[in-house]
Design a protein around this motif. Structure first.
Motif, short mmCIF file in Angstrom:
data_model
loop_
_atom_site.label_atom_id
_atom_site.label_comp_id
_atom_site.label_asym_id
_atom_site.label_seq_id
_atom_site.Cartn_x
_atom_site.Cartn_y
_atom_site.Cartn_z
N GLU A 28 -15.50 -6.19 3.04
CA GLU A 28 -16.91 -5.82 2.95
C GLU A 28 -17.66 -4.12 2.75
OE1 GLU A 28 -17.86 -7.15 6.89
OE2 GLU A 28 -17.24 -9.13 6.44
N LYS A 29 -16.67 -3.46 3.11
CA LYS A 29 -17.08 -1.88 2.75
C LYS A 29 -15.54 -1.15 2.71
CE LYS A 29 -20.74 -2.04 5.93
NZ LYS A 29 -21.43 -1.73 7.09
N PRO A 30 -14.97 -1.24 1.33
CA PRO A 30 -13.71 -0.86 1.34
C PRO A 30 -13.65 0.73 1.40
CG PRO A 30 -14.63 -1.66 -0.83
CD PRO A 30 -15.48 -1.95 0.14
N TYR A 31 -14.87 1.65 1.02
CA TYR A 31 -14.73 2.89 1.46
C TYR A 31 -14.92 3.50 2.80
CZ TYR A 31 -14.14 2.70 -3.69
OH TYR A 31 -13.69 2.10 -4.62
N ASP A 32 -15.39 2.48 3.71
CA ASP A 32 -15.42 3.01 5.12
C ASP A 32 -14.31 2.47 5.92
OD1 ASP A 32 -18.06 4.08 4.79
OD2 ASP A 32 -19.39 2.18 5.07
N ALA A 33 -13.75 1.29 5.57
CA ALA A 33 -12.57 0.61 6.24
C ALA A 33 -11.43 1.32 5.81
CB ALA A 33 -12.54 -0.55 5.75
N TRP A 34 -10.88 2.46 6.72
CA TRP A 34 -9.81 3.32 6.34
C TRP A 34 -8.47 2.48 7.03
CZ3 TRP A 34 -7.11 5.53 10.50
CH2 TRP A 34 -7.96 5.75 11.73
N LEU A 35 -7.50 2.82 6.38
CA LEU A 35 -6.20 2.14 7.10
C LEU A 35 -5.39 2.99 7.83
CD1 LEU A 35 -5.00 0.30 3.92
CD2 LEU A 35 -6.69 -0.54 5.59
N PHE A 36 -5.17 4.32 7.52
CA PHE A 36 -4.38 5.28 8.06
C PHE A 36 -4.89 6.64 7.53
CE2 PHE A 36 -1.86 3.75 4.42
CZ PHE A 36 -1.37 4.82 4.09
N LYS A 37 -4.31 7.68 8.54
CA LYS A 37 -4.29 9.17 8.12
C LYS A 37 -3.08 9.77 8.10
CE LYS A 37 -9.08 9.28 10.06
NZ LYS A 37 -10.13 10.02 10.71
N ILE A 96 0.92 -1.02 0.06
CA ILE A 96 -0.02 0.10 0.14
C ILE A 96 1.01 1.32 -0.01
CG2 ILE A 96 -1.74 1.21 1.32
CD1 ILE A 96 -2.64 -1.51 0.13
N TYR A 97 0.55 2.15 -0.87
CA TYR A 97 1.68 3.35 -0.96
C TYR A 97 0.79 4.49 -0.56
CZ TYR A 97 3.92 0.22 -3.91
OH TYR A 97 4.56 -1.07 -4.56
N ALA A 98 1.45 5.51 0.07
CA ALA A 98 1.00 6.93 0.69
C ALA A 98 0.64 7.67 -0.99
CB ALA A 98 2.08 7.62 1.23
N PRO A 99 -0.54 8.04 -1.07
CA PRO A 99 -0.98 8.88 -2.14
C PRO A 99 -0.41 10.20 -2.17
CG PRO A 99 -3.03 8.44 -0.69
CD PRO A 99 -1.72 7.75 -0.10
N ILE A 100 -0.12 10.75 -0.91
CA ILE A 100 0.23 11.76 -0.93
C ILE A 100 1.62 11.91 0.22
CG2 ILE A 100 -1.69 13.08 -1.41
CD1 ILE A 100 -2.23 13.73 1.64
N SER A 101 2.35 13.07 0.37
CA SER A 101 3.39 13.12 1.46
C SER A 101 2.84 13.90 2.63
CB SER A 101 4.44 14.09 0.75
OG SER A 101 4.96 13.66 -0.43
N GLY A 102 3.39 13.42 3.68
CA GLY A 102 2.90 14.03 4.98
C GLY A 102 3.59 13.07 6.19
N THR A 103 2.73 13.36 7.19
CA THR A 103 3.08 12.35 8.54
C THR A 103 1.81 11.61 8.96
OG1 THR A 103 4.45 14.23 9.39
CG2 THR A 103 3.76 12.74 10.79
N ILE A 104 2.18 10.45 9.19
CA ILE A 104 1.20 9.73 9.56
C ILE A 104 0.66 10.03 11.02
CG2 ILE A 104 0.29 7.14 10.11
CD1 ILE A 104 1.28 7.43 7.25
#
Length: 122
Positions: free
Chosen positions: A90-99, A66-74
């Motif tokens: 089951e819900k790919p658009y509700d199941a977030w991985l990180f911010k 999984i790649y970071a789509p943008i630069s920044g800090t987790i």
């Protein structure tokens, strides 16, 4: 409705009201992977660059980066999803991985719209 942006590497990104960006994987990606059984998420506080490998998703078929789509800090990771990875299927658009707290929010403009992403991945 919140607008999702997509990386060509199949991550989605959603800009939140607080300025952070929530990241997950697309429906197309989860369908291609099959049943997801394990997630390795990035550490909070990690500095990442756009397109950098930051996480791993494992399915019954394969492991995929999984790649970071943008630069920044987790700023957060969804440890609950790591305990129940099937929610990504089951819900790919509700199941977030990180911010991510973006270094430059304008990087989101370089990602695909949902329509453009769907056109590429039919």
């Amino acid at each position: 409705m919140t607008t999702l942006k997509f990386a060509t590497s199949h991550e989605w990104a959603r800009l939140e009201a607080d300025g952070t960006v929530t990241i997950g994987i697309s429906n197309h990606a989860q369908e291609a992977l099959g049943d997801i059984v394990f997630l390795e998420l990035p550490d909070v506080g990690r500095e990442v660059k756009a397109t950098e490998n930051v996480a791993v998703v494992e399915s019954v078929k394969a492991a995929s980066d999984i790649y970071a789509p943008i630069s920044g800090t987790i700023t957060a990771r969804n440890d609950a999803i790591a305990d129940t990875p099937e929610q990504v299927n089951e819900k790919p658009y509700d199941a977030w991985l990180f911010k991510i707290a973006p270094s430059d929010v304008a990087e989101l403009d370089g990602l695909l719209s949902e329509a453009d992403y769907e056109a590429q991945n039919g």
